[in-house]
Design a protein around this motif. Structure first.
Motif, PDB file in Angstrom:
ATOM      1  N   GLN A 116      16.142  48.424 -70.554  1.00  0.00           N
ATOM      2  CA  GLN A 116      15.309  47.237 -70.645  1.00  0.00           C
ATOM      3  C   GLN A 116      16.205  46.004 -70.530  1.00  0.00           C
ATOM      4  N   VAL A 117      15.793  45.037 -69.703  1.00  0.00           N
ATOM      5  CA  VAL A 117      16.593  43.834 -69.441  1.00  0.00           C
ATOM      6  C   VAL A 117      15.735  42.598 -69.721  1.00  0.00           C
ATOM      7  N   VAL A 118      16.297  41.667 -70.479  1.00  0.00           N
ATOM      8  CA  VAL A 118      15.605  40.421 -70.802  1.00  0.00           C
ATOM      9  C   VAL A 118      16.539  39.258 -70.498  1.00  0.00           C
ATOM     10  N   PRO A 119      16.189  38.379 -69.544  1.00  0.00           N
ATOM     11  CA  PRO A 119      17.019  37.194 -69.285  1.00  0.00           C
ATOM     12  C   PRO A 119      16.890  36.205 -70.438  1.00  0.00           C
ATOM     13  N   MET A 120      18.012  35.764 -70.965  1.00  0.00           N
ATOM     14  CA  MET A 120      17.994  34.954 -72.172  1.00  0.00           C
ATOM     15  C   MET A 120      17.515  33.523 -71.937  1.00  0.00           C
ATOM     16  N   PHE A 121      17.587  33.024 -70.704  1.00  0.00           N
ATOM     17  CA  PHE A 121      17.086  31.670 -70.468  1.00  0.00           C
ATOM     18  C   PHE A 121      15.579  31.627 -70.701  1.00  0.00           C
ATOM     19  N   ALA A 122      14.885  32.721 -70.353  1.00  0.00           N
ATOM     20  CA  ALA A 122      13.441  32.774 -70.559  1.00  0.00           C
ATOM     21  C   ALA A 122      13.113  32.798 -72.044  1.00  0.00           C
ATOM     22  N   VAL A 123      13.867  33.601 -72.787  1.00  0.00           N
ATOM     23  CA  VAL A 123      13.659  33.681 -74.228  1.00  0.00           C
ATOM     24  C   VAL A 123      13.902  32.324 -74.875  1.00  0.00           C
ATOM     25  N   ASP A 124      14.967  31.666 -74.458  1.00  0.00           N
ATOM     26  CA  ASP A 124      15.341  30.384 -75.052  1.00  0.00           C
ATOM     27  C   ASP A 124      14.263  29.334 -74.810  1.00  0.00           C
ATOM     28  N   LEU A 125      13.735  29.275 -73.587  1.00  0.00           N
ATOM     29  CA  LEU A 125      12.697  28.301 -73.279  1.00  0.00           C
ATOM     30  C   LEU A 125      11.449  28.544 -74.113  1.00  0.00           C
ATOM     31  N   LEU A 126      11.046  29.801 -74.243  1.00  0.00           N
ATOM     32  CA  LEU A 126       9.848  30.121 -75.006  1.00  0.00           C
ATOM     33  C   LEU A 126      10.032  29.809 -76.488  1.00  0.00           C
ATOM     34  N   GLN A 127      11.217  30.081 -76.994  1.00  0.00           N
ATOM     35  CA  GLN A 127      11.470  29.783 -78.402  1.00  0.00           C
ATOM     36  C   GLN A 127      11.484  28.290 -78.662  1.00  0.00           C
ATOM     37  N   ARG A 128      12.079  27.532 -77.768  1.00  0.00           N
ATOM     38  CA  ARG A 128      12.151  26.082 -77.958  1.00  0.00           C
ATOM     39  C   ARG A 128      10.768  25.442 -77.934  1.00  0.00           C
ATOM     40  N   LEU A 129       9.868  26.045 -77.190  1.00  0.00           N
ATOM     41  CA  LEU A 129       8.525  25.494 -77.073  1.00  0.00           C
ATOM     42  C   LEU A 129       7.585  26.026 -78.139  1.00  0.00           C
ATOM     43  N   SER A 130       8.134  26.806 -79.098  1.00  0.00           N
ATOM     44  CA  SER A 130       7.340  27.346 -80.204  1.00  0.00           C
ATOM     45  C   SER A 130       6.131  28.116 -79.701  1.00  0.00           C
ATOM     46  N   LEU A 131       6.372  28.983 -78.724  1.00  0.00           N
ATOM     47  CA  LEU A 131       5.296  29.791 -78.162  1.00  0.00           C
ATOM     48  C   LEU A 131       5.322  31.198 -78.737  1.00  0.00           C
ATOM     49  N   ASP A 132       5.759  31.337 -79.977  1.00  0.00           N
ATOM     50  CA  ASP A 132       5.892  32.659 -80.571  1.00  0.00           C
ATOM     51  C   ASP A 132       4.555  33.380 -80.693  1.00  0.00           C
ATOM     52  N   GLU A 133       3.454  32.609 -80.654  1.00  0.00           N
ATOM     53  CA  GLU A 133       2.168  33.262 -80.787  1.00  0.00           C
ATOM     54  C   GLU A 133       1.782  34.031 -79.524  1.00  0.00           C
ATOM     55  N   MET A 134       2.502  33.792 -78.447  1.00  0.00           N
ATOM     56  CA  MET A 134       2.200  34.514 -77.214  1.00  0.00           C
ATOM     57  C   MET A 134       2.435  36.012 -77.424  1.00  0.00           C
ATOM     58  N   LYS A 135       1.598  36.791 -76.862  1.00  0.00           N
ATOM     59  CA  LYS A 135       1.650  38.224 -77.137  1.00  0.00           C
ATOM     60  C   LYS A 135       2.937  38.872 -76.662  1.00  0.00           C
ATOM     61  N   ASN A 136       3.608  38.319 -75.642  1.00  0.00           N
ATOM     62  CA  ASN A 136       4.827  38.957 -75.170  1.00  0.00           C
ATOM     63  C   ASN A 136       6.073  38.323 -75.747  1.00  0.00           C
ATOM     64  N   THR A 137       5.919  37.516 -76.803  1.00  0.00           N
ATOM     65  CA  THR A 137       7.085  36.931 -77.445  1.00  0.00           C
ATOM     66  C   THR A 137       7.163  37.309 -78.911  1.00  0.00           C
ATOM     67  N   THR A 138       6.376  38.291 -79.325  1.00  0.00           N
ATOM     68  CA  THR A 138       6.361  38.675 -80.728  1.00  0.00           C
ATOM     69  C   THR A 138       7.660  39.333 -81.155  1.00  0.00           C
ATOM     70  N   ASP A 139       8.397  39.887 -80.206  1.00  0.00           N
ATOM     71  CA  ASP A 139       9.674  40.511 -80.547  1.00  0.00           C
ATOM     72  C   ASP A 139      10.782  39.967 -79.663  1.00  0.00           C
ATOM     73  N   LEU A 140      10.816  38.628 -79.571  1.00  0.00           N
ATOM     74  CA  LEU A 140      11.834  37.987 -78.748  1.00  0.00           C
ATOM     75  C   LEU A 140      13.220  38.353 -79.258  1.00  0.00           C
ATOM     76  N   PRO A 141      14.164  38.642 -78.350  1.00  0.00           N
ATOM     77  CA  PRO A 141      15.532  38.938 -78.776  1.00  0.00           C
ATOM     78  C   PRO A 141      16.176  37.728 -79.416  1.00  0.00           C
ATOM     79  N   ASN A 142      17.202  37.976 -80.193  1.00  0.00           N
ATOM     80  CA  ASN A 142      17.980  36.909 -80.813  1.00  0.00           C
ATOM     81  C   ASN A 142      18.896  36.298 -79.782  1.00  0.00           C
ATOM     82  N   THR A 143      18.714  34.990 -79.513  1.00  0.00           N
ATOM     83  CA  THR A 143      19.510  34.347 -78.468  1.00  0.00           C
ATOM     84  C   THR A 143      20.966  34.194 -78.858  1.00  0.00           C
ATOM     85  N   ASN A 144      21.297  34.399 -80.123  1.00  0.00           N
ATOM     86  CA  ASN A 144      22.676  34.256 -80.561  1.00  0.00           C
ATOM     87  C   ASN A 144      23.422  35.582 -80.616  1.00  0.00           C
ATOM     88  N   THR A 145      22.766  36.661 -80.174  1.00  0.00           N
ATOM     89  CA  THR A 145      23.400  37.969 -80.219  1.00  0.00           C
ATOM     90  C   THR A 145      24.645  37.972 -79.351  1.00  0.00           C
TER      91      THR A 145
END
Length: 410
Positions: A368-397
């Motif tokens: 499984q591959v997740v580009p971190m720029f996408a995760v970062d943008l979604l987190q910054r916009l507080s879109l955690d309620e979106m169904k595909n962001t409920t388990d967003l990876p930790n951008t600081n990993t």
């Protein structure tokens, strides 16, 4: 003294190819139907503005968008201007399978279209190489000169007059609506600035055996990462220079809590994954190139089939995610016009995938591959309620996490 009429893009660019004045700008075939343009990123440590930005600067000078000795040098805007002109032109079509953006001297290959029709890419008929989101300046948004300049670079007169819908799509606005606090204003500015230039090339990569995670890490190298068993592709260093892509090795399944039959099956499959696959993130998307003998299948935002296998051909570059499409979907979602953008990518080794008849948890080897720029943008916009962001990876990993003991160190 008034200058004569300016040459259009096709006439001007082909003249530059013929001139031989720019290093690396040359014909790709004897019939002169395709040509390559050097496309080195400014972040490369061996980047030289005088050489690597020369063609882009020449186009800005030709269009009167840069005055030597008067305007400050801005290679990013020069490059954006030519890229946008190529995207808008119906005379050229990028050839992604011949372009090489992951080598020491990267380049793009363009085909001269003979029919003059709208360009299309094999990967997606709606694909665009870039998306420009404009930020309207106001009393709370000073200091956006560079963003506005890059937007204006894409706003110059089109080479063709019959593409109004495409031009409108290029000039969408990213503007906060309603009354917002300074903190919210800052978040929007950061968001729009991040969209303007995607520079986070990290990926979170998870290796799975029979549905169980056996390794997880966040890559750091701008050159991407090899996922493989054995050794990486050799023999090209003399031509392209050393490859600094991170190497992630499939761990031994012997320590994996499974039956001896399952361990044996995984080991048999891993024998065919020597040389593996190369994954990387570029400003315009996520790409992959398969080197291993074993077959590799995938699913993701740009997969042609959602319920049928998608096979990766060997030693051919595939685009798995298009940045412009992701940003367009994100913009629509923010405006309440669509669903959250897709960004997760899955690879399946040795077995057909997607396979609606078989649960993916039964597949022997998956990634499984997740580009971190996408995760970062979604987190910054507080879109955690979106169904595909409920388990967003930790951008600081940063560290590699091995859920089960691995036989081969990274």
């Amino acid at each position: 003294m008034e200058e004569g009429p300016k040459k259009h893009l096709k006439e001007w660019l082909l003249a530059q190819v013929d001139s031989g004045a720019f290093e690396g700008l040359r014909w790709e075939d004897q019939a002169k139907t395709m040509f390559r343009i050097p496309w080195k990123h400014a972040a490369k440590k061996d980047y030289k503005e005088t050489d690597d930005a020369a063609l882009f600067k020449a186009w800005a000078l030709h269009k009167g968008k840069h005055m030597e000795g008067k305007d400050r040098a801005n290679p990013t805007v020069w490059k954006t201007r030519l890229r946008c002109a190529l995207n808008k032109s119906t005379d050229f079509q990028m050839v992604p399978e011949l372009s090489q953006l992951d080598i020491s001297e990267p380049y793009k290959v363009y085909r001269i279209r003979q029919d003059g029709g709208p360009s299309s890419q094999a990967e997606s008929p709606q694909r665009k190489d870039s998306m420009t989101i404009r930020v309207k300046t106001s009393s709370w948004s000073p200091g956006f000169q560079e963003i506005e300049e890059s937007f204006q670079a894409c706003e110059e007169e089109p080479e063709q007059k019959d593409q109004p819908n495409e031009l409108i799509r290029d000039h969408m606005y990213c503007e906060p609506t309603g009354k917002k606090s300074p903190t919210q204003h800052s978040a929007w500015l950061t968001f729009c600035s991040s969209i303007h230039t995607i520079s986070d090339f990290r990926m979170q990569v998870t290796l799975l055996y029979h549905g169980h995670s056996v390794m997880r890490c966040t890559t750091k190298s701008p050159e991407g990462c090899f996922i493989l068993h054995g050794r990486g592709p050799l023999g090209s260093e003399r031509i392209y220079g050393p490859c600094t892509a991170q190497q992630l090795f499939f761990p031994s399944p012997n320590s994996f809590h499974a039956s001896s039959y399952m361990v044996e099956a995984i080991n048999r499959l891993l024998c065919h994954l020597e040389r593996g696959v190369l994954l990387w993130v570029a400003p315009d998307g996520v790409f992959i190139k398969r080197f291993c003998q074993g077959r590799v299948y995938w699913s993701g935002p740009m997969a042609p089939n959602a319920d049928q296998p998608n096979k990766l051909e060997r030693e051919k570059t595939f685009k798995l995610l298009d940045t412009s499409i992701f940003l367009n979907d994100l913009q629509n979602c923010l405006q309440g016009k669509g669903t959250p953008p897709l960004y997760r990518i899955e690879l399946c080794f040795g077995e057909e995938y997607p396979d609606p008849t078989t649960p993916k948890t039964t597949k022997l080897v998956m990634v499984q591959v997740v580009p971190m720029f996408a995760v970062d943008l979604l987190q910054r916009l507080s879109l955690d309620e979106m169904k595909n962001t409920t388990d967003l990876p930790n951008t600081n990993t940063e560290k590699t996490e091995k859920v089960h003991p691995a036989g081969r160190p990274l």
